[in-house]
Design a protein around this motif. Sequence first.
Motif, mmCIF file in Angstrom:
data_model
loop_
_atom_site.group_PDB
_atom_site.id
_atom_site.type_symbol
_atom_site.label_atom_id
_atom_site.label_comp_id
_atom_site.label_asym_id
_atom_site.label_seq_id
_atom_site.Cartn_x
_atom_site.Cartn_y
_atom_site.Cartn_z
ATOM 1 N N THR A 225 0.816 -1.213 0.000
ATOM 2 C CA THR A 225 0.000 0.000 0.000
ATOM 3 C C THR A 225 0.849 1.262 0.000
ATOM 4 O O THR A 225 0.348 2.352 -0.278
ATOM 5 C CB THR A 225 -0.918 0.027 1.232
ATOM 6 O OG1 THR A 225 -0.103 -0.060 2.407
ATOM 7 C CG2 THR A 225 -1.905 -1.129 1.202
ATOM 8 N N GLY A 226 2.134 1.135 0.350
ATOM 9 C CA GLY A 226 3.031 2.281 0.352
ATOM 10 C C GLY A 226 2.871 3.210 1.538
ATOM 11 O O GLY A 226 3.403 4.322 1.532
ATOM 12 N N GLU A 233 -8.105 1.622 11.155
ATOM 13 C CA GLU A 233 -8.285 0.390 10.388
ATOM 14 C C GLU A 233 -8.179 -0.838 11.289
ATOM 15 O O GLU A 233 -8.888 -1.837 11.097
ATOM 16 C CB GLU A 233 -7.257 0.324 9.261
ATOM 17 C CG GLU A 233 -7.439 1.416 8.225
ATOM 18 C CD GLU A 233 -6.314 1.458 7.195
ATOM 19 O OE1 GLU A 233 -6.610 1.331 6.002
ATOM 20 O OE2 GLU A 233 -5.142 1.621 7.597
ATOM 21 N N ILE A 234 -7.314 -0.763 12.275
ATOM 22 C CA ILE A 234 -7.193 -1.849 13.247
ATOM 23 C C ILE A 234 -8.422 -1.874 14.152
ATOM 24 O O ILE A 234 -9.001 -2.932 14.430
ATOM 25 C CB ILE A 234 -5.919 -1.707 14.092
ATOM 26 C CG1 ILE A 234 -4.680 -1.577 13.182
ATOM 27 C CG2 ILE A 234 -5.777 -2.875 15.049
ATOM 28 C CD1 ILE A 234 -4.430 -2.765 12.304
ATOM 29 N N ALA A 235 -8.857 -0.706 14.598
ATOM 30 C CA ALA A 235 -10.003 -0.626 15.505
ATOM 31 C C ALA A 235 -11.264 -1.178 14.853
ATOM 32 O O ALA A 235 -12.064 -1.869 15.506
ATOM 33 C CB ALA A 235 -10.212 0.822 15.945
ATOM 34 N N LEU A 254 -6.270 -12.523 12.000
ATOM 35 C CA LEU A 254 -6.561 -11.541 10.968
ATOM 36 C C LEU A 254 -5.361 -10.615 10.840
ATOM 37 O O LEU A 254 -4.966 -9.972 11.813
ATOM 38 C CB LEU A 254 -7.815 -10.748 11.326
ATOM 39 C CG LEU A 254 -8.203 -9.615 10.373
ATOM 40 C CD1 LEU A 254 -8.432 -10.137 8.966
ATOM 41 C CD2 LEU A 254 -9.446 -8.892 10.885
ATOM 42 N N VAL A 255 -4.774 -10.576 9.646
ATOM 43 C CA VAL A 255 -3.584 -9.765 9.393
ATOM 44 C C VAL A 255 -3.990 -8.484 8.678
ATOM 45 O O VAL A 255 -4.665 -8.526 7.651
ATOM 46 C CB VAL A 255 -2.556 -10.543 8.542
ATOM 47 C CG1 VAL A 255 -1.329 -9.669 8.246
ATOM 48 C CG2 VAL A 255 -2.135 -11.823 9.254
ATOM 49 N N ILE A 256 -3.565 -7.345 9.237
ATOM 50 C CA ILE A 256 -3.785 -6.043 8.599
ATOM 51 C C ILE A 256 -2.428 -5.353 8.545
ATOM 52 O O ILE A 256 -1.989 -4.755 9.533
ATOM 53 C CB ILE A 256 -4.820 -5.202 9.358
ATOM 54 C CG1 ILE A 256 -6.157 -5.941 9.452
ATOM 55 C CG2 ILE A 256 -5.003 -3.839 8.669
ATOM 56 C CD1 ILE A 256 -7.217 -5.205 10.211
ATOM 57 N N ASP A 257 -1.752 -5.472 7.418
ATOM 58 C CA ASP A 257 -0.346 -5.082 7.359
ATOM 59 C C ASP A 257 0.044 -4.360 6.081
ATOM 60 O O ASP A 257 1.232 -4.243 5.780
ATOM 61 C CB ASP A 257 0.532 -6.323 7.529
ATOM 62 C CG ASP A 257 0.400 -7.304 6.371
ATOM 63 O OD1 ASP A 257 -0.523 -7.128 5.524
ATOM 64 O OD2 ASP A 257 1.218 -8.231 6.287
ATOM 65 N N GLY A 258 -0.943 -3.863 5.344
ATOM 66 C CA GLY A 258 -0.596 -3.174 4.116
ATOM 67 C C GLY A 258 0.065 -4.063 3.078
ATOM 68 O O GLY A 258 0.785 -3.583 2.210
#
Length: 264
Positions: A225-226, A233-235, A254-258
């Motif tokens: 995503t840069g 976004e995590i919340a 759940l992975v949120i890592d761009g």
Amino acid sequence: MDLQLSGRVAVVTGASKGIGLAVARTLAEEGAHVVAVSRRRTDALPGEVVHVAADLMDPQEHARVVGRAVAEFGGLDILVNNAGGPPPGVTLPRVGFMAPDDEDWRAMFEFNLFSVVRMIRAAVPVMLERGGGSIVNLSSTMARQPGAMNVDYAAAKAAVSHVSKAVAEEYGPRGVRVNTLTPGAVLTDWWTRPGGAAEVMGAMVGATKEDVVTKVAPEMLRMVTGRLVDPQEIADAVALLASPRSGSTTGAELVIDGGQLKEL
């Protein structure tokens, strides 16, 4: 979408800033009764949120926090174990296996693993009394990518991921769901504060703090995503995992890592 969180009781640790603050605000906006835990209260917390000042490196504090939720709202439905990162007085990143000594390892595990274990230990019996609940534990992509940087922190977070699945297996049949949310680099004061990760990394590579945050760190971490992840976004993801709408989701990560992690 109605997340069906209205009237539910939530404890959020590390809630004075960053991800924890965003989670506390979001759950409150969804109608939950929120107990926000941190060493100091911040005026950024909504007025209806109950703040409990606690040092989660103290083994006696976890039961007191859960007891406060019960005293204020009659029980506990949601636990978000967000507190973690560098223990008080520690600056990360720290490079090299030999860099942390025994006391560094102890403090890192005390803050990032044992505080989670103790919060779960205090919360589960109360949740069982109400027929179940939801626990969301915050891990890190470093738990999935071993390396020389922050090895003690990464090891502690890997243990959190393991504990999450173990507790999900044991208590899922009794209505307690446990999931792990694994963020990549999130734009919090961990990066931006004076002497924080952006300045430390900038000194290593010869870049300004601003360049580290906007360009160097996303490139080094291969974030497609840069950009660093926004705490909101995590919340939002935490709120969904905490919700009865995720009733069949337990023992999951759940992975949120761009787009940082590429491995299957």
